[in-house]
Design a protein around this motif. Structure first.
Motif, PDB file in Angstrom:
ATOM      1  N   GLY A   1       0.812  -1.203   0.000  1.00  0.00           N
ATOM      2  CA  GLY A   1       0.000   0.000   0.000  1.00  0.00           C
ATOM      3  C   GLY A   1       0.848   1.256   0.000  1.00  0.00           C
ATOM      4  O   GLY A   1       2.011   1.232   0.390  1.00  0.00           O
ATOM      5  N   LEU A   2       0.246   2.345  -0.441  1.00  0.00           N
ATOM      6  CA  LEU A   2       0.865   3.662  -0.383  1.00  0.00           C
ATOM      7  C   LEU A   2       0.025   4.546   0.537  1.00  0.00           C
ATOM      8  O   LEU A   2      -1.201   4.459   0.524  1.00  0.00           O
ATOM      9  N   HIS A   3       0.691   5.377   1.314  1.00  0.00           N
ATOM     10  CA  HIS A   3       0.016   6.269   2.260  1.00  0.00           C
ATOM     11  C   HIS A   3       0.644   7.651   2.181  1.00  0.00           C
ATOM     12  O   HIS A   3       1.847   7.794   2.384  1.00  0.00           O
ATOM     13  N   GLN A   4      -0.177   8.629   1.883  1.00  0.00           N
ATOM     14  CA  GLN A   4       0.254  10.033   1.944  1.00  0.00           C
ATOM     15  C   GLN A   4      -0.379  10.635   3.173  1.00  0.00           C
ATOM     16  O   GLN A   4      -1.604  10.822   3.232  1.00  0.00           O
ATOM     17  N   PRO A   5       0.419  10.908   4.222  1.00  0.00           N
ATOM     18  CA  PRO A   5      -0.147  11.492   5.444  1.00  0.00           C
ATOM     19  C   PRO A   5      -0.821  12.823   5.155  1.00  0.00           C
ATOM     20  O   PRO A   5      -0.531  13.470   4.149  1.00  0.00           O
TER      21      PRO A   5
END
Length: 118
Positions: A111-115
């Motif tokens: 997964g990718l997560h952009q805070p």
């Protein structure tokens, strides 16, 4: 502290392809592992490893990115895929950031997560 991630492992069919994909995507340093059959992964944070011979492995970690749209484009450029997770809730985006599920060029999920922006 208990419960915090301390290591991650990525299983792939071909570790050299995995090394090329993840090294290009995130700029990671992947060095031969102690067994000689995989790699240690230097991320500058959480330590990890990669092993081969595991076509249907399912690591499930989210990796932080500064720009999720640019990261999605890079995943696709490298032969990976991105799952359509539908419209996200703007209120949730503001509180938790943006997420997406992907598969590398061998089909292993991540997964990718952009805070959220401060």
């Amino acid at each position: 502290m208990a419960g915090e991630p301390s290591f991650f492992e990525i299983g792939v069919a071909d570790p050299e392809r995995g090394r090329a994909f993840y090294g290009a995507l995130f700029g990671w340093s992947l060095e031969p592992g102690p067994s000689g059959r995989g790699f240690t992964i230097g991320t500058g944070g959480l330590p990890g490893g990669m092993h081969g011979g595991d076509e249907h492995a399912s690591p499930y970690l989210f990796f932080r990115v500064d720009d999720i749209d640019a990261a999605i484009a890079r995943v696709r450029e490298l032969g990976g895929s991105v799952e359509d997770i539908g419209q996200q809730d703007p209120d949730s985006d503001a509180r938790f950031g943006r997420f997406t599920l992907c598969r590398d060029d061998q089909g292993s999920p991540f997964g990718l997560h952009q805070p959220p922006r401060a």
